[in-house]
Each structure stands twice: as C-alpha cells, then as structure tokens.
Design an enzyme around this catalytic site. Structure first.
Site, short mmCIF file in Angstrom:
data_model
loop_
_atom_site.label_atom_id
_atom_site.label_comp_id
_atom_site.label_asym_id
_atom_site.label_seq_id
_atom_site.Cartn_x
_atom_site.Cartn_y
_atom_site.Cartn_z
N ARG A 173 46.07 62.76 34.12
CA ARG A 173 45.89 62.99 35.63
C ARG A 173 46.90 62.39 36.39
O ARG A 173 47.41 61.17 36.00
CB ARG A 173 44.82 62.47 36.03
CG ARG A 173 43.33 62.99 35.43
CD ARG A 173 42.30 62.63 36.25
NE ARG A 173 41.14 62.86 35.37
CZ ARG A 173 40.25 62.15 34.82
NH1 ARG A 173 40.58 60.71 34.97
NH2 ARG A 173 39.29 62.48 34.30
N GLU A 303 34.48 47.20 16.61
CA GLU A 303 34.49 48.28 15.75
C GLU A 303 35.45 48.44 14.78
O GLU A 303 36.73 48.45 15.22
CB GLU A 303 34.58 49.58 16.92
CG GLU A 303 34.34 50.81 16.08
CD GLU A 303 33.89 51.90 17.26
OE1 GLU A 303 33.54 51.84 18.26
OE2 GLU A 303 34.66 53.19 16.92
N TYR A 351 33.94 67.72 15.03
CA TYR A 351 34.34 66.66 15.81
C TYR A 351 33.42 67.09 17.11
O TYR A 351 33.97 67.21 18.30
CB TYR A 351 35.71 66.23 15.96
CG TYR A 351 35.99 65.13 16.65
CD1 TYR A 351 34.95 63.91 17.07
CD2 TYR A 351 37.32 64.70 17.01
CE1 TYR A 351 35.36 62.99 17.88
CE2 TYR A 351 37.45 63.62 17.55
CZ TYR A 351 36.68 62.64 18.12
OH TYR A 351 36.81 61.29 18.61
N1 UDP Z 1 43.00 57.49 22.01
C1 UDP Z 1 44.15 56.93 22.19
N2 UDP Z 1 44.18 55.70 22.64
C2 UDP Z 1 43.08 55.25 23.12
C3 UDP Z 1 41.96 55.87 23.41
C4 UDP Z 1 41.98 57.17 22.62
O1 UDP Z 1 45.36 57.37 21.64
O2 UDP Z 1 43.12 54.41 23.77
C5 UDP Z 1 43.20 59.09 21.28
C6 UDP Z 1 43.16 58.86 19.88
O3 UDP Z 1 43.92 59.91 19.16
C7 UDP Z 1 41.60 59.19 19.40
C8 UDP Z 1 41.27 60.03 20.33
O4 UDP Z 1 42.07 60.01 21.60
O5 UDP Z 1 41.76 59.56 18.13
C9 UDP Z 1 39.83 60.16 20.79
O6 UDP Z 1 39.49 58.63 21.03
P1 UDP Z 1 38.04 58.36 21.54
O7 UDP Z 1 38.04 57.05 21.37
O8 UDP Z 1 38.00 58.81 22.88
O9 UDP Z 1 37.12 59.00 20.60
P2 UDP Z 1 35.52 58.66 20.23
O10 UDP Z 1 35.77 57.75 18.86
O11 UDP Z 1 35.09 58.01 21.38
O12 UDP Z 1 35.17 59.93 19.90
#
Ligand code: UDP
Length: 368
Positions: A173, A303, A351
C-alpha cells in the site's frame, strides 16, 4: 446409522456438522485429538486465550461468512499489525508507507513508487516464482530484509522455488496503514476460538481421541456419507507417496511481566534467528481478561517452522509444482470414493484462510 460421519472437528468439520444438523441430518463428529477446533484451538493460561497451533486472526470480505461466524461468537476489534524485526531494525507490515519511510527515508507515495520502480527493473518478464514476484512488488531492498529470510525459514525452500501466489497474500500500500489484511471485517472471537467451535457443535454428538484412519471400514459402516477433513494422502495410506507439508513447533513460555514485546506478532525476518515469529497472545484481547482487568503476566510462543515428517501435525500444504501434481493424482482417487467428501486445508491440500474454509463448507453443505 448416521446420515453423516464427519472426520475432524476443525472449522470445516464444525461448519459442516452445524449445517447438516440444521438441515435435519443425523451427524456424528469424530476427531483424533483430545479437543475440538482443529488448528484454531485456543486454551486458557493465566487468563489468556493461547492460540495453541499458531496465531489465527479472523478476517474476511465475505459478509455472509462474517454474519455466519457472528452467530457463534462476538468478535473484538483486533486488527493485525505485525512488526518485522530484521537484526534489531523494526519495520511496519504489511508493506506500506511506514515501511518505505523506514527503509529509504521517503516521505511521499510518489517517492516510494519511484524507489520501487527503479528496483523492480531487474525483473524483465512476468514473475514466475516468489522471488521475482516479491522484487517486482516492493523492490530488492525489502525483499532482502523483510521477505527472503522469513519466507525461506517458513517454507524451508528457496524463494526461487516457491510459487508467486504466496507473497500476493500480502497487501502493498502507498498509504500509511499498518493493517495487515485488506479485509472488510476482522477480529478475534471473544473468549477464544474453542468457544466459537463449541457453539457451532452445540447439541451435536462429538467423539474425541477417535482416529478414523485406525479403522476406516468400521467407521464408514456407521454412516451413509463421510466428510473427511484430514490429510488426503494419509486417507490413501500414502499409496502414491506423501505430499509435503510444513509443520510448526511452538515453544510457549509464561513470563512474569505484563508486556514482553508490545505487539501480538513480531516476525523475525533475518535468516539467522531460528524462529520465524513470536506471538504474545494477550494482545489479541488488548491485554485484558473478560472482565476488563489488566493481565499481569504474559504468554509468548516462539514459532519454529519445520519440514513435516510422519507423526507430526501438518499445517501448511506446499503448493509447489511437484506437490500440486501429486495432489491431482490423489484427487482422482478421491473422486472415485463415492461415499466420501474431502474438505478443508488438509482434505483439499490448499492454503485456505479460515474464512475460505467456512465459505467452502457452507457451499458444499448447501449443495451436498
Ligand atoms: N511474508 C514475508 N515477510 C513477513 C511476513 C510474511 O515475506 O514478515 C510472506 C512470506 O512469503 C510468507 C507469506 O508472506 O510465506 C505469508 O506469511 P504469513 O505470515 O502471513 O502467513 P501465515 O502463516 O500467517 O498464514
């Protein structure tokens, strides 16, 4: 004899169970775990609803789904605004003007766009993998500091080997807006997800610690139809080889401090820190108990991502080419199982976010 046996008391199973019961069907739900809720399960520790299988923040654009979940729980006004910690430098997520300002010192949207335009020049064709997609969305600097390490830890694979769609989940954004999701509705169920699922399953026969795969045939004999929400390859006893999943391990700690990190989620985006993120659960509910009192302690979860091995909990399907191909072959087998419907993140190897799972279950229930 039941009309439906539902295998798995997670969101997909619970929505199915509710809908089919309300349509007058006789339903039995079974789950191999000792609790309902699947991976959205929350458990109270020190007055805090701990997300035992990782952070779940409900968000959706689908008003039908939003109205549906609000039948079973009240939602608070939590808005996900994770912070990225790259070697001690903090950045706002998702990628927005606060992030660009911190990264480059730019102040206006035009300046930020110019930076990204300059950096994305290295990608000269339609992005075919996550690395190219990321660079063409936000440029190399952000890719290197905020995406590469986190993604490679989370998936255990090089960004070049991962599908582009994963990074498209995140908004980019050119406004000062740290709301992680582009969703119309967002929040956390007051009292935890377990309570939400319990309300969905109210009045429905549910048996826990009951493993369907231990004795498929005898469970199948109990019902006209089966809704199976476990892993599709496990159903077929891995006969075509196993699909790959990512698993997650949590190290939970209760700390005698009211505020450990000042935010629900902090992502560690460098490659060296072994965990991907730290969740401080109390901030999903603004640090208060249900009576509105401040909580004096805190619970945090580090985690860690790992490759799934038989016996681990599968969390994320790895939707790369190889696994997508193998899934298709399992899907063909599944289509031949007349009596069984496969659903949910594991049953469809997809997913899915929570709202997508619910939308899908509502759709299948209304046609099935
Ligand atoms: N991602 C990233 N940096 C971050 C958070 C997310 O690059 O700080 C990217 C990364 O490719 C990841 C995807 O966004 O696999 C989805 O991340 P998110 O943590 O939102 O996934 P969740 O585990 O919450 O489904």
């Amino acid at each position: 004899m039941y009309d439906y046996l539902i295998v798995g008391a997670g969101l997909y199973g619970a929505v199915m169970a509710r809908e089919l019961t309300d349509a007058g069907r006789r339903v039995l739900v079974i789950d191999k775990r000792d609790h309902i809720g699947g991976n959205v399960y929350t458990e109270k520790t020190e007055g805090i609803n701990v997300h035992k299988y990782g952070a779940h923040i409900f968000h959706t654009n689908d008003s039908k789904v939003w109205e549906y979940v609000n039948r079973f729980a009240r939602f608070n006004r939590f808005t996900n605004s994770p912070v990225a910690n790259y070697k001690g430098e903090l950045y706002s997520l998702p990628f927005n003007m606060y992030t660009f300002n911190k990264m480059w010192g730019v102040v206006t949207p035009d300046e930020a766009r110019a930076k990204i335009e300059e950096q994305k020049k290295e990608i000269t064709h339609e992005p075919t993998n996550l690395e190219e997609q990321a660079i063409s969305l936000v440029g190399r600097d952000i890719y290197e500091k905020l995406i590469k390490g986190y993604t490679e830890k989370q998936w255990g694979r090089e960004c070049k080997e991962l599908p582009a769609f994963i990074i498209k989940r995140l908004p980019v954004r050119f406004t000062y807006d740290n709301n992680y999701f582009n969703a119309l509705y967002q929040g956390i169920p007051v009292g935890g997800y377990t309570k939400l699922v319990k309300n969905m399953l109210s009045g429905i026969e549910t048996e826990l610690e009951t493993d369907y795969l231990d004795n498929k045939e005898s469970y199948n004999a109990k019902a006209e139809h089966v809704i199976y929400t476990g892993a599709i390859d496990a159903y077929f006893d891995y006969s075509l080889g196993n699909l790959e999943y990512r698993s997650v391990r949590f190290e939970n700690e209760t700390l005698d401090t009211p505020n450990y990190q000042g935010n629900a989620a902090v992502n560690y985006t460098d490659r060296e820190t072994p965990w991907t993120r730290i969740i401080e659960h109390k901030w999903f509910e603004f640090g208060k108990d249900e009576e509105g009192n401040d909580l004096l302690k805190t619970v945090i979860s580090r985690e860690y991502s790992s490759e799934w091995h038989p016996g681990d909990e599968p969390y994320y399907p790895v939707n790369d080419e190889k696994n997508t191909e193998l899934y298709k072959r399992y899907r063909e087998l599944a289509d031949r199982e007349d009596k069984v419907t496969f659903g949910g993140r594991l049953g469809e190897y997809k997913y899915y976010d929570m709202d997508q799972v619910i939308a899908r279950a509502l759709d299948v229930a209304s046609h099935g």
